[in-house]
Design a protein around this motif. Sequence first.
Motif, PDB file in Angstrom:
ATOM      1  N   ARG A  19     -52.133 -15.498  -6.161  1.00  0.00           N
ATOM      2  CA  ARG A  19     -52.037 -15.386  -7.624  1.00  0.00           C
ATOM      3  C   ARG A  19     -53.384 -14.941  -8.210  1.00  0.00           C
ATOM      4  O   ARG A  19     -53.437 -14.069  -9.079  1.00  0.00           O
ATOM      5  CB  ARG A  19     -51.605 -16.729  -8.200  1.00  0.00           C
ATOM      6  CG  ARG A  19     -51.333 -16.698  -9.713  1.00  0.00           C
ATOM      7  CD  ARG A  19     -50.924 -18.072 -10.198  1.00  0.00           C
ATOM      8  NE  ARG A  19     -49.682 -18.516  -9.601  1.00  0.00           N
ATOM      9  CZ  ARG A  19     -49.496 -19.713  -9.045  1.00  0.00           C
ATOM     10  NH1 ARG A  19     -50.486 -20.589  -8.992  1.00  0.00           N
ATOM     11  NH2 ARG A  19     -48.330 -20.034  -8.536  1.00  0.00           N
ATOM     12  N   ARG A  20     -54.458 -15.534  -7.704  1.00  0.00           N
ATOM     13  CA  ARG A  20     -55.794 -15.162  -8.180  1.00  0.00           C
ATOM     14  C   ARG A  20     -56.076 -13.691  -7.888  1.00  0.00           C
ATOM     15  O   ARG A  20     -56.642 -12.979  -8.706  1.00  0.00           O
ATOM     16  CB  ARG A  20     -56.849 -16.057  -7.513  1.00  0.00           C
ATOM     17  CG  ARG A  20     -58.266 -15.830  -8.034  1.00  0.00           C
ATOM     18  CD  ARG A  20     -59.235 -16.801  -7.357  1.00  0.00           C
ATOM     19  NE  ARG A  20     -60.578 -16.698  -7.930  1.00  0.00           N
ATOM     20  CZ  ARG A  20     -61.477 -15.806  -7.548  1.00  0.00           C
ATOM     21  NH1 ARG A  20     -61.184 -14.939  -6.575  1.00  0.00           N
ATOM     22  NH2 ARG A  20     -62.667 -15.758  -8.130  1.00  0.00           N
ATOM     23  N   ARG A  21     -55.657 -13.217  -6.703  1.00  0.00           N
ATOM     24  CA  ARG A  21     -55.882 -11.815  -6.345  1.00  0.00           C
ATOM     25  C   ARG A  21     -55.118 -10.898  -7.301  1.00  0.00           C
ATOM     26  O   ARG A  21     -55.631  -9.853  -7.695  1.00  0.00           O
ATOM     27  CB  ARG A  21     -55.428 -11.547  -4.901  1.00  0.00           C
ATOM     28  CG  ARG A  21     -56.105 -12.400  -3.896  1.00  0.00           C
ATOM     29  CD  ARG A  21     -57.225 -11.770  -3.110  1.00  0.00           C
ATOM     30  NE  ARG A  21     -57.541 -10.420  -3.437  1.00  0.00           N
ATOM     31  CZ  ARG A  21     -58.772 -10.013  -3.760  1.00  0.00           C
ATOM     32  NH1 ARG A  21     -59.759 -10.889  -3.866  1.00  0.00           N
ATOM     33  NH2 ARG A  21     -59.028  -8.764  -4.000  1.00  0.00           N
ATOM     34  N   ARG A  22     -53.901 -11.284  -7.666  1.00  0.00           N
ATOM     35  CA  ARG A  22     -53.124 -10.468  -8.611  1.00  0.00           C
ATOM     36  C   ARG A  22     -53.813 -10.400  -9.964  1.00  0.00           C
ATOM     37  O   ARG A  22     -53.835  -9.352 -10.608  1.00  0.00           O
ATOM     38  CB  ARG A  22     -51.708 -11.043  -8.788  1.00  0.00           C
ATOM     39  CG  ARG A  22     -50.807 -10.922  -7.576  1.00  0.00           C
ATOM     40  CD  ARG A  22     -49.335 -10.992  -7.936  1.00  0.00           C
ATOM     41  NE  ARG A  22     -48.982 -12.107  -8.799  1.00  0.00           N
ATOM     42  CZ  ARG A  22     -48.679 -13.319  -8.364  1.00  0.00           C
ATOM     43  NH1 ARG A  22     -48.710 -13.590  -7.067  1.00  0.00           N
ATOM     44  NH2 ARG A  22     -48.332 -14.273  -9.212  1.00  0.00           N
ATOM     45  N   ALA A  26     -55.212  -7.034 -11.712  1.00  0.00           N
ATOM     46  CA  ALA A  26     -54.773  -6.639 -13.053  1.00  0.00           C
ATOM     47  C   ALA A  26     -55.966  -6.432 -13.976  1.00  0.00           C
ATOM     48  O   ALA A  26     -56.017  -5.479 -14.759  1.00  0.00           O
ATOM     49  CB  ALA A  26     -53.831  -7.706 -13.627  1.00  0.00           C
ATOM     50  N   SER A  27     -56.941  -7.320 -13.880  1.00  0.00           N
ATOM     51  CA  SER A  27     -58.158  -7.193 -14.692  1.00  0.00           C
ATOM     52  C   SER A  27     -58.868  -5.876 -14.403  1.00  0.00           C
ATOM     53  O   SER A  27     -59.256  -5.134 -15.325  1.00  0.00           O
ATOM     54  CB  SER A  27     -59.101  -8.369 -14.403  1.00  0.00           C
ATOM     55  OG  SER A  27     -60.383  -8.164 -14.960  1.00  0.00           O
ATOM     56  N   ALA A  28     -59.033  -5.563 -13.116  1.00  0.00           N
ATOM     57  CA  ALA A  28     -59.718  -4.320 -12.732  1.00  0.00           C
ATOM     58  C   ALA A  28     -58.939  -3.097 -13.196  1.00  0.00           C
ATOM     59  O   ALA A  28     -59.533  -2.116 -13.690  1.00  0.00           O
ATOM     60  CB  ALA A  28     -59.919  -4.283 -11.221  1.00  0.00           C
ATOM     61  N   GLU A  43     -52.504  -9.414 -21.876  1.00  0.00           N
ATOM     62  CA  GLU A  43     -52.105  -8.256 -21.089  1.00  0.00           C
ATOM     63  C   GLU A  43     -52.376  -8.467 -19.595  1.00  0.00           C
ATOM     64  O   GLU A  43     -51.598  -8.049 -18.742  1.00  0.00           O
ATOM     65  CB  GLU A  43     -52.832  -6.997 -21.578  1.00  0.00           C
ATOM     66  CG  GLU A  43     -52.260  -6.384 -22.833  1.00  0.00           C
ATOM     67  CD  GLU A  43     -52.640  -7.149 -24.102  1.00  0.00           C
ATOM     68  OE1 GLU A  43     -53.421  -8.125 -24.005  1.00  0.00           O
ATOM     69  OE2 GLU A  43     -52.153  -6.773 -25.179  1.00  0.00           O
ATOM     70  N   VAL A  44     -53.485  -9.140 -19.297  1.00  0.00           N
ATOM     71  CA  VAL A  44     -53.794  -9.444 -17.891  1.00  0.00           C
ATOM     72  C   VAL A  44     -52.715 -10.349 -17.312  1.00  0.00           C
ATOM     73  O   VAL A  44     -52.219 -10.126 -16.197  1.00  0.00           O
ATOM     74  CB  VAL A  44     -55.182 -10.113 -17.759  1.00  0.00           C
ATOM     75  CG1 VAL A  44     -55.406 -10.615 -16.331  1.00  0.00           C
ATOM     76  CG2 VAL A  44     -56.284  -9.137 -18.144  1.00  0.00           C
ATOM     77  N   VAL A  67     -66.568 -11.340 -14.930  1.00  0.00           N
ATOM     78  CA  VAL A  67     -67.640 -11.631 -13.977  1.00  0.00           C
ATOM     79  C   VAL A  67     -67.036 -11.886 -12.595  1.00  0.00           C
ATOM     80  O   VAL A  67     -67.571 -11.426 -11.575  1.00  0.00           O
ATOM     81  CB  VAL A  67     -68.493 -12.831 -14.443  1.00  0.00           C
ATOM     82  CG1 VAL A  67     -69.492 -13.243 -13.354  1.00  0.00           C
ATOM     83  CG2 VAL A  67     -69.253 -12.484 -15.720  1.00  0.00           C
ATOM     84  N   ALA A  68     -65.901 -12.583 -12.551  1.00  0.00           N
ATOM     85  CA  ALA A  68     -65.207 -12.796 -11.272  1.00  0.00           C
ATOM     86  C   ALA A  68     -64.707 -11.471 -10.700  1.00  0.00           C
ATOM     87  O   ALA A  68     -64.690 -11.280  -9.479  1.00  0.00           O
ATOM     88  CB  ALA A  68     -64.038 -13.760 -11.454  1.00  0.00           C
ATOM     89  N   THR A  69     -64.322 -10.548 -11.574  1.00  0.00           N
ATOM     90  CA  THR A  69     -63.908  -9.219 -11.122  1.00  0.00           C
ATOM     91  C   THR A  69     -65.074  -8.493 -10.464  1.00  0.00           C
ATOM     92  O   THR A  69     -64.914  -7.843  -9.418  1.00  0.00           O
ATOM     93  CB  THR A  69     -63.364  -8.395 -12.309  1.00  0.00           C
ATOM     94  OG1 THR A  69     -62.267  -9.089 -12.903  1.00  0.00           O
ATOM     95  CG2 THR A  69     -62.890  -7.021 -11.853  1.00  0.00           C
TER      96      THR A  69
END
Length: 203
Positions: A19-22, A26-28, A43-44, A67-69
Amino acid sequence: MTADARPAAPALTERQEARRRRILHASAQLACRGGFEAVQMREVAEAAGVALGTLYRYFPSKIHLLVATMQDQLQQLHTTLRKRPPAADDAAQRVAETLMRAFRALQREPHLADAMVRALTFADRGVSPEVDTVSRLTTAIILDAMGLEHPTPEQLSAVRVIEHTWHSALITWLSGRASIAQVKIDIETVCRLIDLTAKPAQG
């Protein structure tokens, strides 16, 4: 533990990690299309297929998310660099080559680069653990290129200066105030600090 320190987060389950990877993907993707402003939490969540409340449990704010992205992008870069390390004999040249490869990767997606750099710039003390992780990853990438496992305090100081210069060069390029050629010159110049720290002290 200081007042600003947070306890270590528990390890994610396989489902939570997926889920975190998705969410990060999406953010990127949104940042690639429209930069910082295009990354809106609702939207994310929709793009990642998660509830908005779930998104906020993973990332308390847009700044945390971006920042996590950047952390995720650097981890991918680190993996690539370990598979194809720089080939130069000189440590300073290897670091310069590594940072230019990182720069060119960001250059391919300027909207994403701008969004991540703006998030780092806007990050306050509440985002310190995430910002520290980005810094540690950058340090690890540089030390790998140097071929160092146990750097001296002087070498770590040089690495910090190199990191600051790389970050500053990225900002000036994104703002249109520096060309790629100038960025390359600046990075190659600051990487010469590595040669200085490798020389024995004069008695």
